[in-house]
Write a protein that holds these residues in place. Structure first.
Motif, short mmCIF file in Angstrom:
data_model
loop_
_atom_site.label_atom_id
_atom_site.label_comp_id
_atom_site.label_asym_id
_atom_site.label_seq_id
_atom_site.Cartn_x
_atom_site.Cartn_y
_atom_site.Cartn_z
N GLY A 1 0.79 -1.21 0.00
CA GLY A 1 0.00 0.00 0.00
C GLY A 1 0.83 1.27 0.00
N LEU A 2 2.14 1.15 -0.09
CA LEU A 2 2.99 2.35 -0.10
C LEU A 2 3.24 2.81 -1.53
CD1 LEU A 2 5.70 1.31 2.49
CD2 LEU A 2 3.77 2.84 2.86
N ASN A 3 3.44 4.10 -1.70
CA ASN A 3 3.85 4.63 -2.99
C ASN A 3 5.36 4.54 -3.08
OD1 ASN A 3 1.23 5.37 -3.75
ND2 ASN A 3 1.40 7.29 -2.61
N CYS A 4 5.86 4.06 -4.21
CA CYS A 4 7.30 3.92 -4.42
C CYS A 4 7.71 4.62 -5.69
CB CYS A 4 7.68 2.45 -4.53
SG CYS A 4 7.39 1.52 -3.03
N GLN A 5 8.89 5.21 -5.68
CA GLN A 5 9.45 5.84 -6.87
C GLN A 5 10.90 5.39 -7.03
OE1 GLN A 5 10.15 10.15 -6.83
NE2 GLN A 5 9.26 10.20 -8.87
N ALA A 6 11.24 4.98 -8.24
CA ALA A 6 12.62 4.59 -8.54
C ALA A 6 13.31 5.76 -9.23
CB ALA A 6 12.63 3.36 -9.44
N VAL A 7 14.52 6.04 -8.79
CA VAL A 7 15.34 7.09 -9.39
C VAL A 7 16.69 6.45 -9.69
CG1 VAL A 7 16.40 9.35 -9.06
CG2 VAL A 7 14.18 8.86 -8.02
N GLY A 8 17.06 6.40 -10.95
CA GLY A 8 18.31 5.78 -11.33
C GLY A 8 18.45 5.69 -12.83
N ALA A 9 19.36 4.84 -13.27
CA ALA A 9 19.60 4.71 -14.70
C ALA A 9 19.80 3.25 -15.07
CB ALA A 9 20.84 5.51 -15.11
#
Length: 76
Positions: A1-9
């Motif tokens: 139920g959590l919002n997740c964001q990926a930051v990378g390459a």
């Protein structure tokens, strides 16, 4: 139920396709992921030996070219 964001390459290879599709399927926000042309996706393989040693084989790949520009910092 959590919002997740990926930051990378990632690169422009099959490893990138795998990583990106699995994150999308899991509902991870990938808007800030960079897919870099002409670069391979970073990867690590651990060879676990019978005695428990774990030598690593690592390809730095796209991680060496990753950068968040100042205009994107507010989105992180």
């Amino acid at each position: 139920g959590l919002n997740c964001q990926a930051v990378g390459a990632v690169g422009d290879d099959e490893k990138a396709d795998f990583v990106m599709s699995h994150m999308a399927r899991a509902g991870i926000d990938c808007r800030l992921m960079q897919q870099l042309e002409g670069v391979e996706t970073s990867a690590t393989i651990l060879n676990v030996r019978a005695n428990g040693e774990r030598p690593a084989l690592h390809c730095r790949g796209a991680s060496d070219h990753f950068d968040v520009s100042p205009d994107k910092l507010s989105e992180v």
